[in-house]
Design a protein around this motif. Structure first.
Motif, PDB file in Angstrom:
ATOM      1  N   TYR A  32     -25.452 -21.519 -27.705  1.00  0.00           N
ATOM      2  CA  TYR A  32     -25.927 -21.780 -26.161  1.00  0.00           C
ATOM      3  C   TYR A  32     -24.833 -22.349 -25.605  1.00  0.00           C
ATOM      4  O   TYR A  32     -24.240 -22.683 -24.339  1.00  0.00           O
ATOM      5  N   TYR A  33     -24.507 -23.658 -26.623  1.00  0.00           N
ATOM      6  CA  TYR A  33     -23.129 -24.149 -25.621  1.00  0.00           C
ATOM      7  C   TYR A  33     -22.121 -23.063 -25.269  1.00  0.00           C
ATOM      8  O   TYR A  33     -21.150 -23.525 -24.208  1.00  0.00           O
ATOM      9  N   ARG A  34     -21.449 -22.179 -26.065  1.00  0.00           N
ATOM     10  CA  ARG A  34     -20.568 -20.988 -25.986  1.00  0.00           C
ATOM     11  C   ARG A  34     -21.249 -20.991 -24.546  1.00  0.00           C
ATOM     12  O   ARG A  34     -19.386 -20.128 -24.068  1.00  0.00           O
ATOM     13  N   ARG A  35     -21.867 -19.986 -24.306  1.00  0.00           N
ATOM     14  CA  ARG A  35     -21.949 -19.651 -23.095  1.00  0.00           C
ATOM     15  C   ARG A  35     -21.481 -19.916 -21.979  1.00  0.00           C
ATOM     16  O   ARG A  35     -21.242 -19.535 -20.668  1.00  0.00           O
ATOM     17  N   GLU A  36     -22.056 -21.610 -21.563  1.00  0.00           N
ATOM     18  CA  GLU A  36     -21.350 -22.649 -20.288  1.00  0.00           C
ATOM     19  C   GLU A  36     -19.066 -22.377 -20.417  1.00  0.00           C
ATOM     20  O   GLU A  36     -18.754 -22.716 -19.750  1.00  0.00           O
ATOM     21  N   LEU A  37     -19.016 -21.937 -21.466  1.00  0.00           N
ATOM     22  CA  LEU A  37     -17.534 -21.708 -21.617  1.00  0.00           C
ATOM     23  C   LEU A  37     -16.913 -20.209 -21.376  1.00  0.00           C
ATOM     24  O   LEU A  37     -17.962 -19.217 -21.392  1.00  0.00           O
TER      25      LEU A  37
END
Length: 228
Positions: free
Chosen positions: A76-81
């Motif tokens: 989920y965090y990596r979707r912001e990258l």
């Protein structure tokens, strides 16, 4: 917002890659990360990508504490990258359109939205008319623009570009950097890891220089001393 607070990173072989990094990056900033081989640039990127965790200190990106983030939350965090690599990492048997669309498909984006968004992104990176081409049918600079389009596909808050101009000629390098500046002006935080002094000097953005695991310079306006 990205915050490194006294972040240290030691590897199992004893290498101390980061030795107490303090770095604050505001939303919407454009930052060059520079330094010679072994300075700690790669480790800094690995921490931001959650490929590694700090040995000590605290690292937060937005609402995520990367020091203690659970494996469940990492996707989920990596979707912001959005990440752009030196070697492009395109699927050779997928068209330009399919390469960009794939990034949206894996997170469950509806096909109608993909069909609207992909052409718009390709237009943003000056690839209108290339959507049916395969990677081996376009130039290296165009391939890197496809990689950039893919990084933008899910509308991330942060773009991380790791040596994005390393495999393309100087003219194309300027074009890629200009696109990154354009994307930054749309409100994205852009972090560019590079060793190319000429590009850093030309664009005169904030420059953070690493050496032996420490930040030794942090200033706005480009120009860094290669001998430092």
């Amino acid at each position: 917002m990205i915050d490194f607070v006294n972040v240290k990173k030691a590897y199992p072989n004893g290498t101390m890659a980061l030795k107490g990094v303090n770095l604050h990056i505001e939303d919407g900033e454009f930052v060059f990360i520079v330094g010679h081989s072994g300075a700690g640039k790669t480790t800094l990127m690995k921490l931001l990508l959650c490929e590694e965790k700090p040995s000590s200190g605290k690292l937060t990106v937005g609402d995520y504490d990367l020091t203690s983030i659970s494996n469940f939350k990492v996707p989920y965090y990596r979707r912001e990258l959005g990440v752009v690599f030196q070697d492009f990492r395109l699927f050779p048997k997928k068209t330009v359109y399919e390469n960009v669309a794939f990034a949206m498909e894996v997170v469950g984006t509806p096909k109608k939205k993909i069909a609207r968004r992909v052409p718009a992104i390709l237009n943003t990176v000056n690839l209108a008319g290339k959507q049916d081409s395969f990677p081996n049918e376009i130039s290296g600079g165009e391939q890197q623009r496809v990689a950039l389009a893919r990084a933008l596909a899910n509308n991330p808050k942060i773009i991380i570009a790791d040596e994005p101009t390393g495999n393309i000629d100087p003219k194309m390098s300027l074009e890629i950097m200009s696109l990154l500046v354009k994307i930054n002006k749309l409100g994205k935080t852009v972090i560019v890891v590079t060793h190319e002094k000429n590009l850093v000097d030309y664009y005169k953005q904030r420059v953070v220089m690493l050496k032996d695991g420490f930040i030794i310079e942090d200033r706005v306006g480009g120009m860094f001393n290669e001998k430092v």
